[in-house]
Design a protein around this motif. Structure first.
Motif, PDB file in Angstrom:
ATOM      1  N   UNK A  46       2.581  17.334   7.588  1.00  0.00           N
ATOM      2  CA  UNK A  46       1.035  16.439   7.769  1.00  0.00           C
ATOM      3  C   UNK A  46       1.525  14.863   7.264  1.00  0.00           C
ATOM      4  N   UNK A  47       2.221  14.951   6.174  1.00  0.00           N
ATOM      5  CA  UNK A  47       2.563  13.588   5.485  1.00  0.00           C
ATOM      6  C   UNK A  47       3.276  12.558   6.336  1.00  0.00           C
ATOM      7  N   UNK A  48       4.230  13.103   6.986  1.00  0.00           N
ATOM      8  CA  UNK A  48       5.166  12.232   7.657  1.00  0.00           C
ATOM      9  C   UNK A  48       4.672  11.914   8.975  1.00  0.00           C
ATOM     10  N   UNK A  49       4.337  12.859   9.602  1.00  0.00           N
ATOM     11  CA  UNK A  49       3.856  12.631  11.272  1.00  0.00           C
ATOM     12  C   UNK A  49       2.549  11.854  11.255  1.00  0.00           C
ATOM     13  N   UNK A  50       1.680  12.085  10.216  1.00  0.00           N
ATOM     14  CA  UNK A  50       0.259  11.388  10.190  1.00  0.00           C
ATOM     15  C   UNK A  50       0.878   9.799   9.838  1.00  0.00           C
ATOM     16  N   UNK A 100      -2.152   2.042  10.940  1.00  0.00           N
ATOM     17  CA  UNK A 100      -1.766   0.388  11.214  1.00  0.00           C
ATOM     18  C   UNK A 100      -1.972  -0.120   9.796  1.00  0.00           C
ATOM     19  N   UNK A 101      -2.553   0.499   8.702  1.00  0.00           N
ATOM     20  CA  UNK A 101      -2.667  -0.177   7.348  1.00  0.00           C
ATOM     21  C   UNK A 101      -1.379   0.201   6.430  1.00  0.00           C
ATOM     22  N   UNK A 102      -0.775  -0.439   6.058  1.00  0.00           N
ATOM     23  CA  UNK A 102       0.395  -0.229   5.056  1.00  0.00           C
ATOM     24  C   UNK A 102      -0.216   0.405   4.025  1.00  0.00           C
ATOM     25  N   UNK A 103      -1.226   0.196   3.543  1.00  0.00           N
ATOM     26  CA  UNK A 103      -1.751   0.894   2.459  1.00  0.00           C
ATOM     27  C   UNK A 103      -2.031   2.558   2.502  1.00  0.00           C
ATOM     28  N   UNK A 104      -2.694   2.697   3.687  1.00  0.00           N
ATOM     29  CA  UNK A 104      -2.981   4.094   4.215  1.00  0.00           C
ATOM     30  C   UNK A 104      -1.451   4.703   4.584  1.00  0.00           C
ATOM     31  N   UNK A 105      -0.636   4.097   4.966  1.00  0.00           N
ATOM     32  CA  UNK A 105       0.764   4.543   5.323  1.00  0.00           C
ATOM     33  C   UNK A 105       1.375   5.294   4.006  1.00  0.00           C
ATOM     34  N   UNK A 106       1.245   4.158   2.876  1.00  0.00           N
ATOM     35  CA  UNK A 106       1.690   4.645   1.610  1.00  0.00           C
ATOM     36  C   UNK A 106       1.219   5.858   1.049  1.00  0.00           C
ATOM     37  N   UNK A 107      -0.164   5.969   1.477  1.00  0.00           N
ATOM     38  CA  UNK A 107      -0.826   7.318   1.069  1.00  0.00           C
ATOM     39  C   UNK A 107      -0.349   8.411   1.770  1.00  0.00           C
ATOM     40  N   UNK A 108       0.065   8.448   2.950  1.00  0.00           N
ATOM     41  CA  UNK A 108       0.670   9.618   3.669  1.00  0.00           C
ATOM     42  C   UNK A 108       2.099   9.457   3.158  1.00  0.00           C
ATOM     43  N   UNK A 109       2.780   8.495   2.981  1.00  0.00           N
ATOM     44  CA  UNK A 109       4.064   8.688   2.441  1.00  0.00           C
ATOM     45  C   UNK A 109       4.030   9.185   1.161  1.00  0.00           C
ATOM     46  N   UNK A 110       3.019   9.105   0.277  1.00  0.00           N
ATOM     47  CA  UNK A 110       2.911   9.805  -0.911  1.00  0.00           C
ATOM     48  C   UNK A 110       2.742  11.372  -0.760  1.00  0.00           C
ATOM     49  N   UNK A 111       1.887  11.710   0.273  1.00  0.00           N
ATOM     50  CA  UNK A 111       2.077  13.091   0.747  1.00  0.00           C
ATOM     51  C   UNK A 111       3.155  13.665   0.906  1.00  0.00           C
ATOM     52  N   UNK A 112       3.736  12.871   1.678  1.00  0.00           N
ATOM     53  CA  UNK A 112       5.307  13.442   2.256  1.00  0.00           C
ATOM     54  C   UNK A 112       6.449  13.613   1.247  1.00  0.00           C
ATOM     55  N   UNK A 113       6.175  12.476   0.015  1.00  0.00           N
ATOM     56  CA  UNK A 113       7.005  12.760  -1.003  1.00  0.00           C
ATOM     57  C   UNK A 113       6.762  14.032  -1.871  1.00  0.00           C
ATOM     58  N   UNK A 154      15.011  17.327   6.629  1.00  0.00           N
ATOM     59  CA  UNK A 154      15.721  16.503   7.110  1.00  0.00           C
ATOM     60  C   UNK A 154      15.219  15.817   8.260  1.00  0.00           C
ATOM     61  N   UNK A 155      14.658  16.792   9.128  1.00  0.00           N
ATOM     62  CA  UNK A 155      13.940  16.096  10.319  1.00  0.00           C
ATOM     63  C   UNK A 155      12.948  15.197   9.963  1.00  0.00           C
ATOM     64  N   UNK A 156      12.001  15.540   8.987  1.00  0.00           N
ATOM     65  CA  UNK A 156      10.825  14.710   8.627  1.00  0.00           C
ATOM     66  C   UNK A 156      11.242  13.397   7.916  1.00  0.00           C
ATOM     67  N   UNK A 157      12.352  13.577   7.112  1.00  0.00           N
ATOM     68  CA  UNK A 157      12.745  12.459   6.563  1.00  0.00           C
ATOM     69  C   UNK A 157      13.446  11.335   7.741  1.00  0.00           C
ATOM     70  N   UNK A 158      13.772  12.009   8.643  1.00  0.00           N
ATOM     71  CA  UNK A 158      14.179  11.201  10.002  1.00  0.00           C
ATOM     72  C   UNK A 158      12.994  10.373  10.524  1.00  0.00           C
ATOM     73  N   UNK A 159      11.895  11.217  10.667  1.00  0.00           N
ATOM     74  CA  UNK A 159      10.393  10.495  10.980  1.00  0.00           C
ATOM     75  C   UNK A 159       9.891   9.238   9.868  1.00  0.00           C
ATOM     76  N   UNK A 160      10.432   9.785   8.836  1.00  0.00           N
ATOM     77  CA  UNK A 160       9.950   8.708   7.814  1.00  0.00           C
ATOM     78  C   UNK A 160      10.596   7.226   8.010  1.00  0.00           C
ATOM     79  N   UNK A 161      11.589   7.364   8.294  1.00  0.00           N
ATOM     80  CA  UNK A 161      12.655   6.107   8.909  1.00  0.00           C
ATOM     81  C   UNK A 161      11.741   5.271   9.861  1.00  0.00           C
ATOM     82  N   UNK A 162      11.069   5.656  10.691  1.00  0.00           N
ATOM     83  CA  UNK A 162      10.271   5.296  11.685  1.00  0.00           C
ATOM     84  C   UNK A 162       9.116   4.091  11.004  1.00  0.00           C
ATOM     85  N   UNK A 163       8.335   4.994  10.028  1.00  0.00           N
ATOM     86  CA  UNK A 163       7.241   3.939   9.534  1.00  0.00           C
ATOM     87  C   UNK A 163       7.829   3.182   8.314  1.00  0.00           C
TER      88      UNK A 163
END
Lengths: 468, 642
Positions: free
Chosen positions: A273-277, A282-295, A410-419
């Motif tokens: 959920x964190x990485x894919x969403x 488009x908002x950096x701040x919102x991206x960081x919110x999802x990033x925090x979920x992924x972490x 590992x797959x999800x951290x590859x997705x992480x590189x994208x954003x």
């Protein structure tokens, strides 16, 4: 223990300092208070004490977590200079509430008794509800606070329900008592115990924003003032994981087979959920919110694969993640303010979008570099602290033989590189008309220290070993 | 501990120099940049000297007690493998330290004069400092991983400095060639390290060698490890088949050729073999392979050197050939002799390169010896020092090269008479091409343009002072290890305890008597002398000058002149097929790979687009989802069996 007492006193002191006409003293005072608390934290180093009639434990691990929490808080507060310029802000109250909330966080780190855990979680949460809504004239901030409060209150109920059931089953609120019951049942474990365990776990998982209890996170992180978002995504998360680790490793390690599959499923959901969403934001701040979920997902791996290395992995990961996150939000604060000043006439709300970073590195090499390093660290690229954090986490899963969890991660951290790399690309390869941004000296030090720490731990992760 | 600090300081000085010059080269004035860089290396040299003195003074350490270790911090610890960032101070690393920082300081000093007019002066000095830093890591590290860091670092600096004048495409190609060839070697080295970790579970020298002493001679795993490590040495120390980058590396500024491509970096391979002497002694087959490659390299390079007309190219081929001699010594377990030649070679080859630099400086960047001649009058200091260097490298007594080369040849004689004869032949070739170079450059009539003649001048003191120092060292370096049990043999003996233990035969007392030894000496010196005289007759008495580019050559001459067409051969059998494969994969492979990559990215974005709809902002939905999840979790746990 000492930081808890001191922070309570300092919080009251700060509220009184707010009566002074000049606001200039508030920031230095808050920083000084945090530094003093950080220093006294180490008085009990290498000793283990129980305080307050066995309610709180102070050992090396809790002191390390305390140091991470207080250090993160120090850096966040150090980035708060803009309050002084904002007429409508109430810095004395913000700082006071921050210090009180830290008391809650420290209780979550050192609790020996579920009551203490509950009090800590509530102190921290209530403070966060208030701070989320502190931008009073901003509708989004108000909405976020209300959402956070409603959902938080709902979860508190569930968590308390879980504690009550546990008490019913075990007759004890202490970690040791519950452990004794779980390890050595008289007549087999009662159903109450299992349900209570799950509900307590769910309550805490909500606080660290694990899926499917993460829905509040993007809305709240996005709506809250950026500074408090940084605070929430570092301090609250670290304290939440310290509490989860304590609970699972002490009380419930005997029934590992019962809960680990649930936790592993939640971990997978959180990672996905964190990485894919985050990809679509488009908002950096919102991206960081999802990033925090992924972490949160990566940190959960260590718990789902609870073992010898989990302790070290969680400490290292929390530190790496906190430092990188604070640096990222620090740069975002500056960029967003600059963009707001530029678009004040056009009234665009794009000040926190990825486009706001276009061409940043050319005019502001320091900001660009700090942001790039923290993005690399969050993405887990070698030679940054984030890489080793992920490495330690993944090796706990290997130790437990949970290969499928590892594959997902590992797959999800590859997705992480994208954003994460979108920001770097925007900063270094896009054209943008950014004027040089003025960075206050102290602000600059914080960014430099965060960057150096990220690289330093990335080159020599062994430095932190053997500390606890 | 105090020595820990000292050890840390040695590489720290050049690193600081690099940081200052590297970040500030736009702002720091040239004179200051040069001073900073030189002082940084000089400080390392003095610290090394101090450490060396302390080491000599401490009787316990010089005898059999283990080497001194300075652990800076624990670096990587994964599972059972612990790799610490630590330095090892023993006889070998101290010798290398002194050579690297000592010769390094002189070359830094020289560079101040040589590069004075260059625009990128500060950058140049920064790179030199960085090189010294990595070289020090390489020789000081106490395990193979630290050595590998240094190994890669010096490779990087070599690349940066060969292509220092990066506006010239040829120079860039030379830099790239050096880098790629070294990468091939590095791969071997890296695989060797992995195999060591696999076999011994550690990379720490002391632990690896202690465990290795319990293995039998000819162990197949050791054979594989030593061969892989030697592949690394082939790349760095320019042995067949990976030697062709070194002559091309002469595109770099001359001080770089002296420091990196003669005195220090290219001897890293020899250092590594001597460091791993226990492993190599355990594997006689590897040693025989090394011996074969070494003598082939020595002869091939020497024969190419005979017909080269570029002053630096001659010296480059000579370096390749001398490196061959060093490996030849190692191949007959004469590790001390090999190291001895490393040291003396550092002196005289640095001297020759710096002398060549002085000539090039005076001739306004002319490097073709056909256009020189008669320079001894205008460049007296350069001439005398160059003469000393030439005598030293040719192996004429009593200069340094005679003793070191003779020691290698004596050991080879004991081992294999044919190799010895070939070695003497190579020595004759060396003497010939070096004297040819000397005579064509400094004797006879001046053959350059009027403008060059007008401009001829002796170099400034910053350049001649290092020449004089190095000339003294080249002349007197032989006293380090006089025949019949010199100081160096005694000093280095503890390093080879392990080897002696695993293979006592290889270290048995010399069986040749003194009279034979004197005859051998006389033969090699005599052969060198005769070659020198032939060169004198050809190029001074008869005044012959090599033919210009355009003349027709006889078939064998043509082959040698074109360096046996090795580059063309590599181009045909390696570069072109790889490029063809690349083209083929590019034309159709790219399509598939792009499709897969873009497809995955599209899938993720599509998934993201769907997932984000869950986040609809309605709190009712959020709470509903939570309750549903809680029910699902409890149901899953209690009603589904897994």
């Amino acid at each position: 223990m000492f930081p808890i007492v001191l922070l309570s006193v300092f919080g009251i002191l700060l509220l009184f300092l707010g009566f002074l006409k000049s606001r200039a003293i508030l920031l230095p005072a808050a920083l000084l208070f945090l530094l003093v608390s950080l220093a006294v934290n180490f008085i009990d180093w290498n000793k283990t004490y129980l305080y307050f009639n066995g309610m709180l434990l102070s050992d090396n691990l809790s002191m390390v977590f305390t140091a991470i929490v207080l250090g993160s808080a120090f850096m966040v507060v150090a980035l708060s200079g803009s309050f002084m310029e904002d007429e409508s802000a109430q810095p004395a109250e913000y700082y006071g509430i921050l210090l009180f909330s830290l008391v809650g966080a420290l209780m979550m780190i050192g609790f020996e008794n579920l009551i203490m855990l509950f009090v800590g979680v509530e102190i921290l949460s209530v403070a966060m509800y208030v701070l989320t809504g502190s931008d009073k004239r901003n509708l989004r901030s108000n909405e976020a606070a209300l959402k956070y409060f409603l959902m938080g209150a709902f979860t508190t109920g569930i968590m308390l329900f879980g504690m009550a059931l546990l008490y019913g089953a075990t007759g004890s609120f202490t970690l040791g008592g519950i452990r004794a019951y779980a390890v050595n049942p008289q007549v087999g474990l009662s159903l109450l115990f299992y349900v209570g365990l799950l509900m307590l776990l769910i309550g805490l998982l909500f606080k660290v924003s694990a899926a499917p209890f993460h829905f509040w996170t993007p809305d709240v992180y996005d709506g809250a003032p950026t500074l408090f978002t940084a605070f929430m995504s570092t301090v609250v998360k670290t304290a939440g994981f310290a509490a989860l680790f304590r609970l699972l490793s002490i009380s419930f390690s005997g029934v590992y087979t019962f809960w680990w599959t649930i936790l592993a499923i939640i971990t997978t959901l959180t990672l996905v959920a964190g990485n894919i969403t985050a990809v679509y934001q488009n908002s950096f701040k919102r991206m960081m919110a999802y990033s925090s979920i992924s972490h949160a997902g990566y940190l959960l791996i260590g718990l789902a694969a609870l073992g010898q290395q989990t302790k070290q992995a969680i400490v290292f990961y929390s530190l790496a993640y906190s430092v990188a996150t604070i640096a990222a939000f620090g740069v975002l604060l500056l960029v967003a303010r600059q963009r707001n000043a530029e678009t004040i006439t056009s009234g665009g709300s794009s000040s926190e979008s990825f486009d706001a970073f276009n061409g940043l590195a050319r005019q502001n090499p320091l900001l660009g570099f700090a942001m790039a390093v923290s993005m690399l660290s969050l993405a887990g690229i070698p030679l940054t602290a984030g890489f080793w954090g992920k490495f330690y986490m993944f090796s706990t899963a290997v130790e437990r033989g949970q290969i499928w969890l590892l594959v997902v991660a590992v797959l999800m951290s590859a997705v992480g590189i994208y954003y994460y790399f979108r920001v770097i690309i925007a900063m270094y390869f896009r054209e943008g008309a950014t004027a040089p941004i003025r960075v206050a000296p102290f602000y600059r030090y914080v960014l430099v220290v965060a960057t150096l720490l990220t690289i330093g731990l990335g080159i020599a992760p062994g430095l932190l070993e053997g500390l606890f | 501990m105090q020595t820990d600090l000292l050890c840390a300081l040695i590489p720290l000085f050049p690193l600081i120099g690099f940081i200052i010059n590297g970040f500030g080269f736009r702002r720091i004035p040239k004179s200051l940049a040069g001073a900073i860089a030189t002082v940084a290396v000089l400080a390392s040299f003095l610290t090394s000297c101090f450490l060396f003195g302390a080491f000599l003074g401490n009787a316990n350490l010089t005898s059999t007690a283990g080497p001194l270790k300075a652990v800076l911090f624990d670096w990587i610890s994964v599972g059972d493998l612990d790799i610490s960032f630590s330095f090892q101070i023993d006889q070998l690393s101290l010798l290398m330290l002194l050579v690297v920082t000592g010769v390094g300081s002189l070359i830094h000093l020289y560079s101040i004069g040589y590069m004075k007019h260059d625009e990128g002066f500060g950058k140049f000095m920064a790179f030199l400092n960085l090189f010294v830093f990595f070289m020090l890591l390489l020789v000081m590290g106490s395990n193979y991983v630290i050595m590998f860091i240094g190994w890669e670092g010096v490779g990087l600096c070599s690349y940066l400095l060969i292509g220092f004048w990066n506006t010239n495409t040829n120079y860039n190609n030379a830099a790239r060639k050096a880098f790629v060839m070294n990468r091939i070697g590095d791969l071997g080295f890296l695989l060797g390290i992995f195999w060591i970790i696999n076999l011994f579970g550690t990379t720490e020298y002391t632990d690896v060698f202690k465990q290795a002493t319990s293995l039998a001679i000819g162990d197949p795993e050791i054979l594989a490890i030593t061969l892989l490590l030697f592949v690394g040495a082939m790349g760095k120390s320019a042995q067949i088949p990976l030697y062709t980058w070194l002559p091309d590396a002469m595109a770099g500024p001359t001080p770089v050729s002296a420091l990196i491509h003669a005195a220090t970096m290219v001897t890293a391979g020899i250092y590594m073999v001597v460091r791993s002497n226990v492993l190599y002694t355990l594997s006689p087959l590897t040693l025989e392979i090394i011996g074969g490659i070494a003598i082939a390299t020595a002869l091939l390079a020497a024969s190419i050197g005979l017909l080269q007309n570029d002053i630096k190219k001659v010296l480059a081929y000579s370096t390749v050939s001398q490196l061959g001699y060093m490996f030849l010594g190692l191949s007959v377990t004469a590790y001390t002799a090999g190291m001895f030649h490393v040291i003396t070679h550092a002196f005289f080859k640095a001297l020759l390169f710096l002398g060549a630099g002085s000539v090039i400086h005076a001739m306004s960047d002319e490097q073709d010896i056909r256009n020189m001649g008669g320079l001894r009058k205008s460049l007296p200091v350069t001439f005398i020092t160059f003469l000393i260097g030439t005598i030293a490298i040719s192996g004429l007594p009593p200069f340094a090269g005679f003793f070191s080369k003779d020691e290698i040849l004596a050991h080879v004689f004991e081992h294999n008479k044919v190799l010895w004869a070939l070695g003497v032949l190579g020595s004759a070739l060396t003497s010939f091409y070096m004297f040819r170079l000397l005579f064509l450059t400094f004797f006879g009539e001046f053959r350059g343009t009027e403008e060059q003649r007008h401009h001829l001048h002796e170099s400034p003191a910053t350049m001649t002072a290092p020449l004089v120092f190095l000339a003294i060292l080249s002349a007197a370096g032989g006293v380090l290890n006089l025949p019949g049990g010199g100081w160096l043999s005694d000093f280095m003996a503890p390093l080879f305890e392990g080897s002696r233990q695993v293979n006592p035969e290889a270290f048995a007392e010399s069986t040749i008597d003194h009279s034979t030894e004197y005859i051998l000496m006389a033969v090699s010196a005599g052969v060198a002398l005769i070659s020198g005289i032939i060169a004198y007759v050809m190029y001074v008495s008869r005044g012959a000058v090599p033919a210009p580019e355009t003349t027709e050559r006889s078939m064998p001459e043509q082959v040698v002149y074109n360096k046996y067409y090795v580059d063309e051969f590599y181009e045909a059998i390696i570069v072109r097929p790889i490029r063809g494969l690349g083209d083929a994969l590019y034309s159709f492979g790219e399509f598939i790979i792009d499709g897969v990559v873009n497809g995955v990215a599209w899938l993720v974005r599509a998934g993201s687009n769907q997932l984000r709809l869950l986040q609809n902002g309605s709190i009712g939905f959020y709470v509903f989802a939570m309750v549903l999840s809680i029910v699902a979790i409890i149901a899953l746990r209690f009603f589904v069996r897994f």
